[in-house]
Scaffold this motif. Structure first.
Motif, PDB file in Angstrom:
ATOM      1  N   ARG A 167     -76.831-128.440 -70.160  1.00 46.10           N
ATOM      2  CA  ARG A 167     -78.221-128.378 -69.527  1.00 46.10           C
ATOM      3  C   ARG A 167     -78.835-129.775 -69.280  1.00 46.10           C
ATOM      4  O   ARG A 167     -79.339-130.068 -68.227  1.00 46.10           O
ATOM      5  CB  ARG A 167     -79.163-127.583 -70.613  1.00 46.10           C
ATOM      6  N   TRP A 189     -76.546-131.753 -66.519  1.00 50.08           N
ATOM      7  CA  TRP A 189     -77.123-131.029 -65.254  1.00 50.08           C
ATOM      8  C   TRP A 189     -78.571-131.803 -64.765  1.00 50.08           C
ATOM      9  O   TRP A 189     -78.482-132.152 -63.714  1.00 50.08           O
ATOM     10  CB  TRP A 189     -77.350-129.468 -65.328  1.00 50.08           C
ATOM     11  N   GLU A 198     -79.554-133.698 -61.497  1.00 51.18           N
ATOM     12  CA  GLU A 198     -80.418-133.572 -60.864  1.00 51.18           C
ATOM     13  C   GLU A 198     -81.355-134.542 -60.353  1.00 51.18           C
ATOM     14  O   GLU A 198     -81.929-134.846 -59.229  1.00 51.18           O
ATOM     15  CB  GLU A 198     -81.205-132.152 -61.250  1.00 51.18           C
ATOM     16  N   ILE A 232     -82.098-124.227 -64.918  1.00 53.79           N
ATOM     17  CA  ILE A 232     -81.009-124.822 -65.836  1.00 53.79           C
ATOM     18  C   ILE A 232     -81.047-124.085 -66.972  1.00 53.79           C
ATOM     19  O   ILE A 232     -79.685-123.843 -67.439  1.00 53.79           O
ATOM     20  CB  ILE A 232     -81.293-126.291 -65.860  1.00 53.79           C
ATOM     21  N   TYR A 288     -77.731-121.475 -67.790  1.00 57.88           N
ATOM     22  CA  TYR A 288     -76.768-121.697 -68.974  1.00 57.88           C
ATOM     23  C   TYR A 288     -76.562-120.556 -69.926  1.00 57.88           C
ATOM     24  O   TYR A 288     -75.512-120.125 -70.414  1.00 57.88           O
ATOM     25  CB  TYR A 288     -77.189-123.021 -69.742  1.00 57.88           C
ATOM     26  N   THR A 343     -77.644-120.800 -58.249  1.00 55.94           N
ATOM     27  CA  THR A 343     -77.839-122.064 -58.923  1.00 55.94           C
ATOM     28  C   THR A 343     -76.754-122.882 -59.240  1.00 55.94           C
ATOM     29  O   THR A 343     -76.754-124.129 -58.986  1.00 55.94           O
ATOM     30  CB  THR A 343     -78.585-121.725 -60.021  1.00 55.94           C
ATOM     31  N   TYR A 385     -74.706-129.345 -60.085  1.00 51.59           N
ATOM     32  CA  TYR A 385     -74.002-128.599 -61.091  1.00 51.59           C
ATOM     33  C   TYR A 385     -72.845-128.794 -60.837  1.00 51.59           C
ATOM     34  O   TYR A 385     -71.822-128.916 -62.158  1.00 51.59           O
ATOM     35  CB  TYR A 385     -74.274-127.358 -60.541  1.00 51.59           C
TER      36      TYR A 385
END
Length: 218
Positions: free
Chosen positions: A12, A15, A19, A160, A164, A188, A194
């Motif tokens: 998480r 990611w 982003e 996110i 997950y 997503t 990702y």
């Protein structure tokens, strides 16, 4: 540079860092082998769980808290609606539900499957945990009936968190996602950030490929 200790829920964090375009490095932590000899990691988090981050003099643990910290200290970001945004309350709800209501109960089932004696792998607690997951998933499904993402029309950190959890449930075999959740995860997980996060989390990427390979053979 931010150091992320451990994959797992650390995915998480990675990611989100992708982003946001922030510099980081991932430092592997092998929980299955035991962390007793990993003095560097235990100096960061003596409790011995992942993820943890080191950001200068700051040490943080707990994946959702880390997401909130990064968004607060490196923002503002479109990934986190502000309190005056109509989507803020929904965003907060699903950001935390991704762990407290979804991934947390699945973790209890997985831990029991791995660690419990054979006759205790299916017990009242695992039944309760699965029921909790399913009830919260009902709220996710209801939201997805209205909007493409957890907080509305745009992707946020809540996605996110929830993505997950859904992938954890599916990859561990604890739950078979339905068409609505599968379409959401496909949406997503199609994000470039990702894919970059996966490349920087090799254990997670290998696990996902192994699970996908097993399904295709089945």
């Amino acid at each position: 540079m931010i150091t992320v200790y451990g994959e797992g829920r650390g995915f998480r964090v990675v990611w989100l860092l992708e982003e946001m375009g922030l510099a980081y490095r991932v430092r592997a932590v092998d929980l299955l082998a035991g962390v007793e000899q990993d003095r560097e990691f235990l100096a960061v988090n003596p409790a011995g769980f992942i993820p943890a981050i080191v950001d200068g003099d700051i040490i943080m643990v707990e994946s959702i808290a880390i997401l909130e910290y990064l968004l607060a200290t490196r923002g503002p970001s479109d990934l986190a609606p502000t309190p005056d945004d109509p989507a803020f309350a929904t965003y907060q709800q699903f950001l935390h539900m991704g762990e407290a209501g979804l991934a947390g109960p699945i973790n209890a089932i997985v831990a029991t499957e791995i660690l419990a004696p054979e006759g205790e792998k299916r017990n009242w607690t695992t039944g309760w945990a699965l029921g909790t997951f399913e009830s919260r998933l009902g709220l996710v499904r209801r939201q997805l009936d209205q909007t493409p993402y957890m907080a509305g029309e745009r992707f946020t950190a809540a996605d996110i968190s929830v993505t997950y959890a859904l992938e954890l449930a599916a990859r561990t075999g604890c739950f078979t996602l339905g068409p609505v959740e599968c379409a959401y995860v496909a949406r997503t997980a199609a994000r470039e950030a990702y894919a970059r996060a996966m490349d920087n989390c090799p254990a997670t990427k290998a696990w996902a490929a192994e699970v996908a390979g097993g399904r295709s053979e089945g």
